[in-house]
Enzyme design. Sequence first.
Site, PDB file in Angstrom:
ATOM      1  N   ASP A 215       0.828  -1.200   0.000  1.00 33.68           N
ATOM      2  CA  ASP A 215       0.000   0.000   0.000  1.00 33.68           C
ATOM      3  C   ASP A 215       0.867   1.257   0.000  1.00 33.68           C
ATOM      4  O   ASP A 215       1.800   1.360   0.811  1.00 33.68           O
ATOM      5  CB  ASP A 215      -0.853  -0.042   1.277  1.00 33.68           C
ATOM      6  CG  ASP A 215      -1.932   1.010   1.313  1.00 33.68           C
ATOM      7  OD1 ASP A 215      -2.868   0.910   0.515  1.00 33.68           O
ATOM      8  OD2 ASP A 215      -1.824   1.925   2.149  1.00 33.68           O
TER       9      ASP A 215
ATOM     10  N   GLU B   3       1.684  -0.680  -5.091  1.00 34.96           N
ATOM     11  CA  GLU B   3       0.742   0.369  -5.457  1.00 34.96           C
ATOM     12  C   GLU B   3       1.601   1.565  -5.849  1.00 34.96           C
ATOM     13  O   GLU B   3       2.371   2.069  -5.030  1.00 34.96           O
ATOM     14  CB  GLU B   3      -0.187   0.750  -4.297  1.00 34.96           C
ATOM     15  CG  GLU B   3      -1.226   1.756  -4.777  1.00 34.96           C
ATOM     16  CD  GLU B   3      -2.060   2.399  -3.669  1.00 34.96           C
ATOM     17  OE1 GLU B   3      -3.120   2.941  -3.988  1.00 34.96           O
ATOM     18  OE2 GLU B   3      -1.647   2.379  -2.504  1.00 34.96           O
TER      19      GLU B   3
HETATM   20  C1  GLC Z   1      -4.126   3.011  -0.769  1.00 37.20           C
HETATM   21  C2  GLC Z   1      -5.360   2.163  -0.656  1.00 37.20           C
HETATM   22  C3  GLC Z   1      -6.507   3.040  -0.283  1.00 37.20           C
HETATM   23  C4  GLC Z   1      -6.210   3.672   1.063  1.00 37.20           C
HETATM   24  C5  GLC Z   1      -4.868   4.380   1.046  1.00 37.20           C
HETATM   25  C6  GLC Z   1      -4.398   4.678   2.441  1.00 37.20           C
HETATM   26  O1  GLC Z   1      -4.259   3.971  -1.759  1.00 37.20           O
HETATM   27  O2  GLC Z   1      -5.572   1.490  -1.876  1.00 37.20           O
HETATM   28  O3  GLC Z   1      -7.710   2.338  -0.235  1.00 37.20           O
HETATM   29  O4  GLC Z   1      -7.206   4.608   1.378  1.00 37.20           O
HETATM   30  O5  GLC Z   1      -3.855   3.596   0.463  1.00 37.20           O
HETATM   31  O6  GLC Z   1      -4.018   3.490   3.088  1.00 37.20           O
END
Ligand code: GLC
Length: 553
Positions: free
Chosen positions: A250, A290
Amino acid sequence: MGLSQLARLVKVLTLPVIALAMILVNCSGAPPPPTHPTPEQQASADQLLTGPDWYRHAVFYEVNTRSFSDSNGDGIGDLAGLTSRLDYLKDLGIDAIWMMPIMPTPFFDSGYDIADYRTINPDYGDMAAFDALVAAAHQRKIRVMMDLVLNHTSSEHAWFKDSSSSATGTYADWYVWSDTPSRADVGCGTYSPQFGDSAWTFVPARNQYYFHRFYPQQPDLNYRNPAVVAETLDTVKFWLGKGVDGFRCDVIGLLFESATGCDMIPETVDYIKQLRAVLDQFPDRAMVAETDIGLGPAPYFGSGTDMFHMAFNFHYGYLWGLAFLGQNATNVYSALGPVVTDYPPGAQDASLIGSHDVARAWSHASQLAWRQQRAVEISMFTKATPFVYYGDELSVRDGTTFVVDSRDSARTPMPWTPSPGHDFSTATPWIPFSDGADQTNVQTEDADPSSMLTFYRQLLTFRRGHAVWGTGDMSLITLDNPTLLALVRQVAQEAYLVVESFSEDPQQATGQVTNLPAVGPVVWGNGQASIDGTNLHVQLPGAGSAVFKLGAP
Ligand code: GLC
Ligand code: CA
């Protein structure tokens, strides 16, 4: 019986036969694509999915445990429920799941606010249920990837409770504190307006402010404190030791703060290399980043072997809908170009058309099945590991009730049957079903040869066991018609030409190619292609796509 009577009888008798034949045979005269692989395909897939490169050939499925299947009648999906649905995933052709966070959480950000990294959210079960899930998945050759949320904890995590109660406790320096709502060496604000307009929140007990890129209930950890680095890497070892196959990481680029940069500064890159070294102590593990859409995936790969195994290509994953709206493939070429030109050797793109953070694929497709079908084909035919977001294979609609925030539209319960409760739970679900679940459910769509689910089955079956789709070289072909996309995939003796349309009208185009093997038969979709000299001519029906086998028949 007169001749005209006979003719009428023949007509009456043959009409149903013709209708039946039309169901069995599509307009090109070919039978519909199979929905399950042959034993040979499955044997080849099993081989490709064994060993350290498994993730390059796997099809992933992002699952929201809370909304997948409820085993104990409290309206909340859980681990035992997910375990009970593994056969569905196996039968669909899924090789790995990525689970959204399943740790204890006050749920201010749907679990991305973790209150304890080493236990299971009691809403979802306990560690025994988790172990049972992993064992049941592995038994079916399905890998399990967890969500690793390292940038921040929940404000209800014990570390933060200690940190926010005094400036001298054990965890005082585990978060990013300041006497004012700013700090010279912390240059970033909140990640997006979604999370508020200030990244600093005051705590009276410390008479100080703490830093958070996301909701105030998600304080950022201070990675300049070596204890934070040591503890988080140890947490990673803990889960790897339990047998998980890897992580979706994440907002991993945000770990270290600095005066000017926010994303992937050198210290963060260095941490990711340490993280990779931990993974490499365990056989056959993988992680996917991500990525920041501005940076693109390339920086997340490092040398190709020292950072992420995979990184999400959001330029495609989050922007494909615009290409269809504009009937123009240009931004898709831009998203795929770097995969060919900028990725280091060994890097593997991760492709998607939906996730828990954006509206449903069905909405991005403007409620047009052909658009979603072309979009998912592109994510499955480019050089990438595809990720399917749960429910998109049914073209589940966006929900309209929000429990946490607007992203809940894509987090509604999985509809398994047409019955009112859709066999998700015996109780009222924690969030209502999306509209249309009486049609968009597994049982109804399985019985319908023209459903989105049948299409996904056909597409996954078509790819299954062919190394070319996971790892074959990719080259993009520039065409003189912006409504079409063309690319070639090739590995050893197997090569294909893929052509996709962004237009609902028939289209044709010409592009320059060199050394392209002879165009053979269409093996997926409908269309025509031919080569004269260095000119490739392609032709597609409206809303169409085609995959041509290349090379000697
Ligand atoms: C990432 C996740 C999202 C979350 C953010 C903070 O972007 O995919 O859902 O709100 O991180 O953890
Ligand atoms: Ca439950």
